[in-house]
Design a protein around this motif. Structure first.
Motif, PDB file in Angstrom:
ATOM      1  N   LEU A 147     -10.965  -4.299   4.708  1.00  0.00           N
ATOM      2  CA  LEU A 147     -10.436  -3.774   3.451  1.00  0.00           C
ATOM      3  C   LEU A 147      -9.074  -3.122   3.663  1.00  0.00           C
ATOM      4  O   LEU A 147      -8.146  -3.317   2.861  1.00  0.00           O
ATOM      5  N   LYS A 181      -2.221  -9.040  -3.618  1.00  0.00           N
ATOM      6  CA  LYS A 181      -3.047  -8.165  -4.446  1.00  0.00           C
ATOM      7  C   LYS A 181      -3.007  -8.512  -5.935  1.00  0.00           C
ATOM      8  O   LYS A 181      -3.114  -7.628  -6.769  1.00  0.00           O
ATOM      9  N   GLY A 239      -1.908   1.659  -3.795  1.00  0.00           N
ATOM     10  CA  GLY A 239      -3.057   1.494  -2.906  1.00  0.00           C
ATOM     11  C   GLY A 239      -4.389   1.325  -3.614  1.00  0.00           C
ATOM     12  O   GLY A 239      -4.541   1.643  -4.787  1.00  0.00           O
ATOM     13  N   LEU A 240      -5.349   0.794  -2.852  1.00  0.00           N
ATOM     14  CA  LEU A 240      -6.741   0.618  -3.283  1.00  0.00           C
ATOM     15  C   LEU A 240      -6.895  -0.413  -4.405  1.00  0.00           C
ATOM     16  O   LEU A 240      -7.870  -0.377  -5.141  1.00  0.00           O
ATOM     17  N   THR A 241      -5.941  -1.323  -4.525  1.00  0.00           N
ATOM     18  CA  THR A 241      -6.062  -2.381  -5.528  1.00  0.00           C
ATOM     19  C   THR A 241      -7.284  -3.241  -5.263  1.00  0.00           C
ATOM     20  O   THR A 241      -8.047  -3.555  -6.180  1.00  0.00           O
ATOM     21  N   HIS A 242      -7.475  -3.632  -4.011  1.00  0.00           N
ATOM     22  CA  HIS A 242      -8.627  -4.482  -3.689  1.00  0.00           C
ATOM     23  C   HIS A 242      -9.939  -3.743  -3.867  1.00  0.00           C
ATOM     24  O   HIS A 242     -10.929  -4.328  -4.307  1.00  0.00           O
ATOM     25  N   PHE A 283       0.826  -1.212   0.000  1.00  0.00           N
ATOM     26  CA  PHE A 283       0.000   0.000   0.000  1.00  0.00           C
ATOM     27  C   PHE A 283       0.855   1.255   0.000  1.00  0.00           C
ATOM     28  O   PHE A 283       0.641   2.186  -0.772  1.00  0.00           O
ATOM     29  N   GLU A 316      -5.518  -4.106   1.959  1.00  0.00           N
ATOM     30  CA  GLU A 316      -4.729  -3.141   1.184  1.00  0.00           C
ATOM     31  C   GLU A 316      -3.301  -3.043   1.730  1.00  0.00           C
ATOM     32  O   GLU A 316      -2.362  -2.754   0.981  1.00  0.00           O
TER      33      GLU A 316
END
Length: 499
Positions: A314, A323, A267-270, A262, A318
């Motif tokens: 979540l 990921k 970041g925020l891949t999931h 992250f 992250e």
């Protein structure tokens, strides 16, 4: 649309008048949806999911390596024994049936939890959103631990809400069993069990005796499952469990062949690549809006509790390196908590201001999510699969000496070693997008950049590409590309350039 809203309001009035009958009817509808979607195309390609052949071997006679907890294998062995399974295909069906039934039970439990805090119409609609979402409908098909984890989480939540209502021996034991099933289904379920247990201690103010009873019940169910697993094979014991657990902990720490931490800027891949496709962007926005309204305007503590659980899950995902884009299964716990928070918020905040508006938004969420879920499951049909189309293309054009870089469900030679490509004429690739993306990330292994360069070069020698709308979800109809390795031989990096 107005007629639909009027019908919805009339249904809500009838629901209020006959709660017990409506509960039974609602559960029947949710179970029916889950079973229909679960059995739809349950015969998708065997071998296309990279982990299923390993599970089938464990059901047959191979001792468990305990890289994953034993609950799935124990249940699959039991079903295989009851059905007198004698072939790999029959053992596969036993394992997939476990997942279908687990997701079906999870949908029913989701509804029973939601009805504690939401009106019955909203609970029904949002439970149908849950049951028909791509996250639940697709993962009900795989002989994998994920469906059992979802079931265990929903069971734990149901046990917790019962304990909140009444602290007695039955509910304490029920909670302990539920908390013990989660890590027996999947090791990461231990974190969920710890969280629910901590909440029970704080909110229910459990005494030492009550807390000990929950722990003993949980430990007993874990031990019982291990003993059943040991009894079904020879030469395994606690040492194998600890070795498998250590291996999984190392995997959770190191991730896959791409590293996406992250704080390294990925970041925020999931959220972007996994959660949004799992419940659709529209449902996420409607749910998030309802949650924000409930938190900001109404200070709803129940919504806050479930929403906090969703975002903690979540955030933890992250922060991890696990990921790989396409591994939607990691966000399944997030889906459970987020949709519960959304359903409660829709009922307690939006409906409080406009019953018609709450019904309309919930129906929009259901329509969009169910369309996506049904579409993904439809594309699991072997005849529509992109891997099938690619193999048919190779056969029709007389292309031989082919190798694949990922399992396809067909008897195509496969290799994980790209150095071996020089020995083949064509590459059927399912992983080219992974490395093209990896080449754009920072701080990767040198091999990732070498493979990214190779695939960039091979783009000029692509023979065909196969993709589908509502594909590339988990193992559903991934994008497949065929490369001509004879013409693109110069693209393959020499062995000395890769470690």
């Amino acid at each position: 649309m107005a007629q639909v809203l009027i019908l919805g309001l009339r249904i809500q009035e009838r629901i209020a008048a006959r709660p017990r009958a409506v509960t039974v009817a609602s559960l029947a509808a949710i179970v029916g949806i889950s079973l229909a979607l679960g059995f739809y195309n349950l015969d998708f390609l065997y071998g296309a999911h990279v982990d299923e052949p390993t599970k089938v071997v464990l059901v047959a006679d191979k001792p468990h390596n305990y890289f994953h907890p034993p609950l799935l294998i124990v249940l699959a062995r039991a079903l295989a024994w009851l059905g007198a399974a004698s072939s790999d295909l029959e053992r596969l069906w036993a394992g997939r049936l476990v997942s279908v039934m687990a997701m079906t039970a999870a949908g029913a439990l989701f509804y029973l939890v939601l009805t504690r805090y939401a009106d019955r119409l909203q609970a029904l609609i949002w439970s149908c959103v849950f049951a028909s979402s791509p996250a639940i409908a697709v993962h009900a098909h795989y002989f994998k631990e994920d469906a059992l984890l979802v079931f265990a989480i929903c069971l734990g939540l149901h046990a917790l809400v019962r304990l909140v209502e009444r602290i007695d021996l039955h509910n304490l034991v029920y909670l302990g069993i539920a908390l013990g099933l989660a890590p027996s289904a999947k090791y990461v379920g231990f974190l969920n069990s710890v969280g629910l247990f901590a909440f029970a201690l704080w909110y229910c103010r459990l005494g030492a005796r009550d807390a000990a009873l929950v722990v003993v019940a949980g430990a007993a169910i874990v031990l019982a499952i291990l003993l059943v697993s040991f009894a079904g094979e020879s030469g395994t014991g606690l040492g194998d469990v600890l070795t498998g657990l250590a291996r999984e902990l190392k995997h959770a720490e190191s991730g896959h062949d791409l590293g996406e931490w992250f704080w390294a800027g990925y970041g925020l891949t999931h959220l972007r690549h996994h959660l949004l496709p799992s419940i659709t962007v529209m449902t996420f926005l409607i749910g998030l809006g309802a949650i924000c309204l409930a938190l900001v305007k109404d200070r709803d503590r129940r919504v806050a509790a479930f929403a906090a659980a969703a975002f903690i899950w979540l955030f933890a995902l992250e922060l991890s390196p696990l990921k790989i884009v396409g591994q939607m299964r990691y966000v399944l716990p997030v889906v459970v908590y987020f949709l519960l928070a959304a359903g409660i918020a829709s009922s307690r905040s939006i409906a409080m201001r406009s019953r018609a508006g709450a019904t309309a938004l919930a129906l929009v969420a259901l329509t969009v999510t169910a369309h996506a879920g049904i579409s993904y499951v439809r594309n699991m049909n072997p005849s529509k699969d992109t891997r099938t189309k690619a193999v048919e293309f190779l056969t029709a054009n007389g292309m031989t000496n082919v190798v694949s870089d990922y399992p396809t469900g067909y008897p195509v030679p496969q290799t994980w070693d790209y150095e071996a490509l020089a020995s083949y004429d064509y590459l059927l690739s399912l992983r080219f997008e992974r490395y093209l993306r990896g080449g754009e990330l920072r701080a990767q292994n040198s091999q990732v950049y070498a493979l990214a360069s190779m695939f960039h070069c091979l783009d000029g020698y692509a023979v065909a590409t196969f993709s589908r709308l509502y594909g590339d979800y988990g193992f559903v109809a991934p994008t497949v590309r065929i490369y001509d390795l004879k013409r693109g031989a110069s693209c393959i990096p020499p062995a000395k350039s890769r470690p």
